[in-house]
Design a protein around this motif. Sequence first.
Motif, PDB file in Angstrom:
ATOM      1  N   LEU A 147      -9.981  -5.717  -0.708  1.00  0.00           N
ATOM      2  CA  LEU A 147     -11.233  -5.013  -1.033  1.00  0.00           C
ATOM      3  C   LEU A 147     -11.086  -3.489  -1.208  1.00  0.00           C
ATOM      4  N   PRO A 148     -10.479  -2.674  -0.383  1.00  0.00           N
ATOM      5  CA  PRO A 148      -9.746  -2.995   0.826  1.00  0.00           C
ATOM      6  C   PRO A 148     -10.589  -2.746   2.088  1.00  0.00           C
ATOM      7  N   VAL A 149     -10.412  -3.612   3.070  1.00  0.00           N
ATOM      8  CA  VAL A 149     -11.095  -3.500   4.355  1.00  0.00           C
ATOM      9  C   VAL A 149     -10.060  -3.620   5.460  1.00  0.00           C
ATOM     10  N   VAL A 150     -10.170  -2.771   6.481  1.00  0.00           N
ATOM     11  CA  VAL A 150      -9.312  -2.860   7.658  1.00  0.00           C
ATOM     12  C   VAL A 150     -10.099  -3.565   8.758  1.00  0.00           C
ATOM     13  N   HIS A 151      -9.562  -4.634   9.298  1.00  0.00           N
ATOM     14  CA  HIS A 151     -10.263  -5.404  10.341  1.00  0.00           C
ATOM     15  C   HIS A 151     -10.366  -4.607  11.630  1.00  0.00           C
ATOM     16  N   ARG A 152      -9.276  -3.996  12.057  1.00  0.00           N
ATOM     17  CA  ARG A 152      -9.187  -3.095  13.223  1.00  0.00           C
ATOM     18  C   ARG A 152      -9.254  -3.786  14.585  1.00  0.00           C
ATOM     19  N   ASP A 153      -9.415  -5.105  14.620  1.00  0.00           N
ATOM     20  CA  ASP A 153      -9.443  -5.775  15.926  1.00  0.00           C
ATOM     21  C   ASP A 153      -8.795  -7.151  15.828  1.00  0.00           C
ATOM     22  N   LEU A 154      -7.644  -7.210  15.178  1.00  0.00           N
ATOM     23  CA  LEU A 154      -6.928  -8.465  15.024  1.00  0.00           C
ATOM     24  C   LEU A 154      -6.221  -8.807  16.331  1.00  0.00           C
ATOM     25  N   LYS A 155      -6.561  -9.963  16.885  1.00  0.00           N
ATOM     26  CA  LYS A 155      -5.991 -10.411  18.160  1.00  0.00           C
ATOM     27  C   LYS A 155      -6.209 -11.918  18.276  1.00  0.00           C
ATOM     28  N   PRO A 156      -5.512 -12.599  19.187  1.00  0.00           N
ATOM     29  CA  PRO A 156      -5.668 -14.061  19.298  1.00  0.00           C
ATOM     30  C   PRO A 156      -7.098 -14.500  19.600  1.00  0.00           C
ATOM     31  N   GLN A 157      -7.870 -13.671  20.300  1.00  0.00           N
ATOM     32  CA  GLN A 157      -9.257 -14.030  20.608  1.00  0.00           C
ATOM     33  C   GLN A 157     -10.139 -14.030  19.371  1.00  0.00           C
ATOM     34  N   ASN A 158      -9.727 -13.352  18.312  1.00  0.00           N
ATOM     35  CA  ASN A 158     -10.520 -13.283  17.092  1.00  0.00           C
ATOM     36  C   ASN A 158      -9.967 -14.184  15.986  1.00  0.00           C
ATOM     37  N   LEU A 159      -9.112 -15.123  16.358  1.00  0.00           N
ATOM     38  CA  LEU A 159      -8.610 -16.129  15.436  1.00  0.00           C
ATOM     39  C   LEU A 159      -9.008 -17.500  15.971  1.00  0.00           C
ATOM     40  N   MET A 160      -9.681 -18.286  15.163  1.00  0.00           N
ATOM     41  CA  MET A 160     -10.151 -19.604  15.568  1.00  0.00           C
ATOM     42  C   MET A 160      -9.423 -20.671  14.763  1.00  0.00           C
ATOM     43  N   ILE A 161      -8.942 -21.710  15.451  1.00  0.00           N
ATOM     44  CA  ILE A 161      -8.329 -22.859  14.780  1.00  0.00           C
ATOM     45  C   ILE A 161      -9.334 -23.998  14.823  1.00  0.00           C
ATOM     46  N   SER A 162      -9.810 -24.409  13.657  1.00  0.00           N
ATOM     47  CA  SER A 162     -10.840 -25.440  13.595  1.00  0.00           C
ATOM     48  C   SER A 162     -10.255 -26.802  13.945  1.00  0.00           C
ATOM     49  N   GLU A 163     -11.127 -27.782  14.095  1.00  0.00           N
ATOM     50  CA  GLU A 163     -10.681 -29.140  14.416  1.00  0.00           C
ATOM     51  C   GLU A 163      -9.755 -29.684  13.335  1.00  0.00           C
ATOM     52  N   GLU A 164      -9.924 -29.192  12.101  1.00  0.00           N
ATOM     53  CA  GLU A 164      -9.069 -29.650  11.003  1.00  0.00           C
ATOM     54  C   GLU A 164      -7.780 -28.838  10.891  1.00  0.00           C
ATOM     55  N   GLY A 165      -7.612 -27.830  11.753  1.00  0.00           N
ATOM     56  CA  GLY A 165      -6.393 -27.024  11.726  1.00  0.00           C
ATOM     57  C   GLY A 165      -6.488 -25.788  10.862  1.00  0.00           C
ATOM     58  N   VAL A 166      -7.673 -25.501  10.309  1.00  0.00           N
ATOM     59  CA  VAL A 166      -7.850 -24.320   9.464  1.00  0.00           C
ATOM     60  C   VAL A 166      -8.031 -23.093  10.356  1.00  0.00           C
ATOM     61  N   VAL A 167      -7.265 -22.044  10.093  1.00  0.00           N
ATOM     62  CA  VAL A 167      -7.333 -20.813  10.880  1.00  0.00           C
ATOM     63  C   VAL A 167      -8.375 -19.887  10.247  1.00  0.00           C
ATOM     64  N   ALA A 168      -9.298 -19.389  11.067  1.00  0.00           N
ATOM     65  CA  ALA A 168     -10.350 -18.497  10.595  1.00  0.00           C
ATOM     66  C   ALA A 168     -10.238 -17.148  11.285  1.00  0.00           C
ATOM     67  N   LEU A 169     -10.368 -16.094  10.510  1.00  0.00           N
ATOM     68  CA  LEU A 169     -10.367 -14.725  11.022  1.00  0.00           C
ATOM     69  C   LEU A 169     -11.809 -14.320  11.291  1.00  0.00           C
TER      70      LEU A 169
END
Length: 492
Positions: A147-169
């Motif tokens: 875009l560009p956009v900086v997330h600024r808070d990338l960490k394991p708590q802000n990454l979700m793995i769905s039941e289907e295995g899809v990783v969401a930011l």
Amino acid sequence: MDAGSQGMRKGGVVGGRYRLAELIGKGGMAQVWRATDLVTGQDAAVKFLRPDSEDLQQLDTHERLAELDMLRARFRREGILLGRLNHPGIPELYDQGSHQSLPYLAMRLVTGVTLHKFLGRHAPLPLSVAVAVAVQTADALACAHTLPVVHRDLKPQNLMISEEGVVALLDFGIAKPLGMGVTQYTRHGSTLGSRGYQAPEQILEKEPTTRTDIYSFGCVCYELFAGRPPFVMDGTKGLIEQHLHEDALPPSLYSAAVPEALDQLVLDMLAKDPEERPTIDEVLEVLRPLAPRPGDPEPRPRPHPDPTAPLRHPQDRPAERRPQAPAASASCVGEEWLDVRAIEQLCDKAEQEIQEGDPDETVRHLAELADRARAEWGSRRPLVRRIWELAAEGLRLTGDCGGAARLYQGIAEELVHGDGPQERADRAVLRLRLAECRLAFGEIEAAIRVIEESGHIAAGLPGLLAARVEEVRREVDLDVTERLADPGAAQA
């Protein structure tokens, strides 16, 4: 009901559409409810600002009001950013507004487990699982950086793995769009980001760039591959001091399965100097060849959820559908399946607009249909590639560099098949156009590398194909020259 839920209750209807079902998350400044969309019947996540958090209550009246104004502005900006980000690994925005004087965002609900909990259950991860999480995260981050956009808070708590295995930011609450004229929504003296994942420039409160996210992502990758963070409290040196001054050890020292390419990649991502870190595209160049492929066997032991599943069985990946289809002039969008004849007519109209030098709504409509067309028809159908190419070219001509860059990259990586002279020329042109779009975000060094690489490629092509590559190469080279001669343009 606690203070954080004041004014919200189960059964309440937000925006005349979202019936609140249960509180599913609460942070320092926001709370998230699971809700039912009364129009579609689907679940949604509704995020509210918390005006009565403990942090705010500790401030005096003047400071609290100023902080609330800043938080409301940041909340609005989060909604704007989510509305612009279009990626299956980023929850799309459905709606935003105000409920009982509190701003809210309604978005796709992602159910599953955070990477933080996933690592707690399954670490150390099999290499295929770790790379699957990393490559999906990088792909979502690449969408933001375009875009560009900086997330600024990338960490394991802000990454979700769905039941289907899809990783969401998740959680773009402190994300920041880059560029001139961007309003700052941060108090002086406050350091954004999460301890243990902050880049050195964040700790020092310097201006963030997309390379700031690369450092945080490097910390996440280190945990994925090594089973532990790059730096831990050791009784003599604190985390901040280590992130500022210590070099991380190679992840392979903790996991012999980590190949040399990943070792070097993670160490490069953790460079103290932002300019020495790779771009997200360069990160993906290393990760993608190591990721699971269609038809690969499942990992042993197989975790649940399984992040390799969307890569091993891409045809089973759940379709991401917005609750309402975007407005469009063609009847094909509202149908269950896209109508080939209607899409061909859209392409003809878009092609005419581009030839006349005046691309407009038809091009943007094609861009909205691009992902859906690929999902329904696959990556080898010529019409799919035509949609993507027309949409990319039209968006580039209208100045939407971020949208065009995503499409050019997708064509080069997924829609050009084979390695003959024609395909090599096509990829070279696409990468040049991608580099041209990325110039708008200051990626001059990367563009220079692409210009040099495309020159070598053109030298090995037949005459007409070489001339085509050289024509585009000269255009991008001229753009780079102009930007180097005008520093203000390079930063725009």
